[in-house]
Design an enzyme around this catalytic site. Sequence first.
Site, mmCIF file in Angstrom:
data_model
loop_
_atom_site.group_PDB
_atom_site.id
_atom_site.type_symbol
_atom_site.label_atom_id
_atom_site.label_comp_id
_atom_site.label_asym_id
_atom_site.label_seq_id
_atom_site.Cartn_x
_atom_site.Cartn_y
_atom_site.Cartn_z
ATOM 1 N N GLU A 83 0.839 -1.195 0.000
ATOM 2 C CA GLU A 83 0.000 0.000 0.000
ATOM 3 C C GLU A 83 0.877 1.249 0.000
ATOM 4 O O GLU A 83 1.705 1.432 0.903
ATOM 5 C CB GLU A 83 -0.929 -0.014 1.220
ATOM 6 C CG GLU A 83 -2.057 0.980 1.128
ATOM 7 C CD GLU A 83 -3.123 0.760 2.193
ATOM 8 O OE1 GLU A 83 -3.687 1.751 2.677
ATOM 9 O OE2 GLU A 83 -3.377 -0.410 2.550
ATOM 10 N N LYS A 265 -7.912 -1.586 11.301
ATOM 11 C CA LYS A 265 -7.214 -2.039 10.097
ATOM 12 C C LYS A 265 -6.076 -1.085 9.780
ATOM 13 O O LYS A 265 -4.981 -1.502 9.390
ATOM 14 C CB LYS A 265 -8.193 -2.135 8.931
ATOM 15 C CG LYS A 265 -7.586 -2.691 7.644
ATOM 16 C CD LYS A 265 -6.999 -1.636 6.743
ATOM 17 C CE LYS A 265 -6.413 -2.233 5.472
ATOM 18 N NZ LYS A 265 -5.743 -1.234 4.615
ATOM 19 N N ASP A 281 5.162 -13.680 13.067
ATOM 20 C CA ASP A 281 3.891 -14.316 12.731
ATOM 21 C C ASP A 281 2.804 -13.251 12.821
ATOM 22 O O ASP A 281 2.163 -13.072 13.860
ATOM 23 C CB ASP A 281 3.612 -15.470 13.698
ATOM 24 C CG ASP A 281 2.374 -16.270 13.318
ATOM 25 O OD1 ASP A 281 1.578 -15.785 12.486
ATOM 26 O OD2 ASP A 281 2.184 -17.377 13.868
ATOM 27 N N HIS A 379 -3.639 9.559 -0.344
ATOM 28 C CA HIS A 379 -3.521 8.187 -0.835
ATOM 29 C C HIS A 379 -3.392 8.161 -2.356
ATOM 30 O O HIS A 379 -2.530 7.476 -2.908
ATOM 31 C CB HIS A 379 -4.745 7.386 -0.405
ATOM 32 C CG HIS A 379 -4.712 5.957 -0.847
ATOM 33 N ND1 HIS A 379 -3.941 5.012 -0.202
ATOM 34 C CD2 HIS A 379 -5.323 5.318 -1.871
ATOM 35 C CE1 HIS A 379 -4.091 3.845 -0.808
ATOM 36 N NE2 HIS A 379 -4.939 4.008 -1.825
#
Length: 426
Positions: A83, A265, A281, A379
């Site tokens: 991203e 998120k 992990d 963005h």
Amino acid sequence: MSKNLDKKKFRNMTHEERLQFIKVNTSLDDNEIDLFRNTSVFKFSNIDGMIENAIGIFPLPIGIANNFVINNKEYLVPMAIEEPSVIAAASNAAKIASKGGGFMAQADDSIMIGQIQLIPNSSYDQPKVQNLIELISNNKIDIISLANTKSKFAKCLDIKIKQVNDESINKLGQMIIIEIMVDTKDAMGANVVNTMCEAIAPEIEALTGCKVVLKILSNYATQRLVKCRGIFPTELIGGEEILKRILFAYSLAFTDVHRAVTHNKGIMNGIDSVAIATGQDFRAIEAGCHAYACRDGQYRSLTKWYQNSKGDLVGEIEIPMAVGIIGGITNTHPIVKACLKLMNISNSQELATIIAASGLAQNFSAIRALSNEGIQKGHMKLHSKNIAIIAGATNDKIEMVSRKMVEERNVSVSRAKEILESLKEN
């Protein structure tokens, strides 16, 4: 494909045989098949030893988030993510936080929990179950000693016992859960905790006359929390009005689950990208964080935002963080080893503080943008380079096409192609 290959199991094929199998049995062309031959810094034999049925490597871009000051120490933070806005956003947030003294963070000792699920006989009533719990508790020292024979570095410190009732649709009755507390030092600890659980399970069965079903670690690392705090000076975030809007944004994330999921998120954008770059992990980290987000019965924001007495914005994060700098692919993956080395860290707790600070920084940038001009402006500015490449731009044309689209506020493949054609004409 030869009959010989037809008879082979996929796992027994050579790398080239696996690729030929895929070519014959799928619609991939030669150029697409060739992508799996490029294994970057690895020999294929290394990859084949890491996972089952390996065919290649899936690369992610790695970048550096800078400006991070954590506990008065400067860091370069590697992030592996596709991203485009994440690294720039985290770097900018860290720069603002550095003006407020940087991030202050602390991580608990590396205590992981292993669980042994004991199923009492169906005829056992409550008093008999309580007797079993007392029996296990009375033999706790011996059980701990047995667990500690299975590791030279990790140490089982304690055992806790609880009784639970099956609340699933099956209503299978009572269970006794024996939880071992293991200090895994600088390892994440999954393997050593699982080994200890499996070692003591037969002893518990022999002691109680009952059956053990599961014997495995918990990724809900509530004994291994990391906390991080940062101060963002009001004049550097856009003023009092932006600060108030950020507080409203946090209020929604704390109160409403639909907003909380997207809010968290964004936090995980920062956390996961550092975790991936350092060989952690990240699925376990994700699971633990999301469970922690609903520890009071409702899924909420993992961060807390408020205004301090000086009028500045303060952000805090507290999350479970099971990470390691030894074991697993941290010993075998050359890029992971390089990423850990460039951060100049000395233990797993230090890595945990960096990951937490990255999550907090990313969250600040996201809610600041949302509270001000919206998320898309920044963005899409960064995403415009990807669009330019998709349209066919190369070298210096990428920047030229990108800049033109941003100026026009029209970031699209069709517009990128038009700009590219006009550049060719000139």
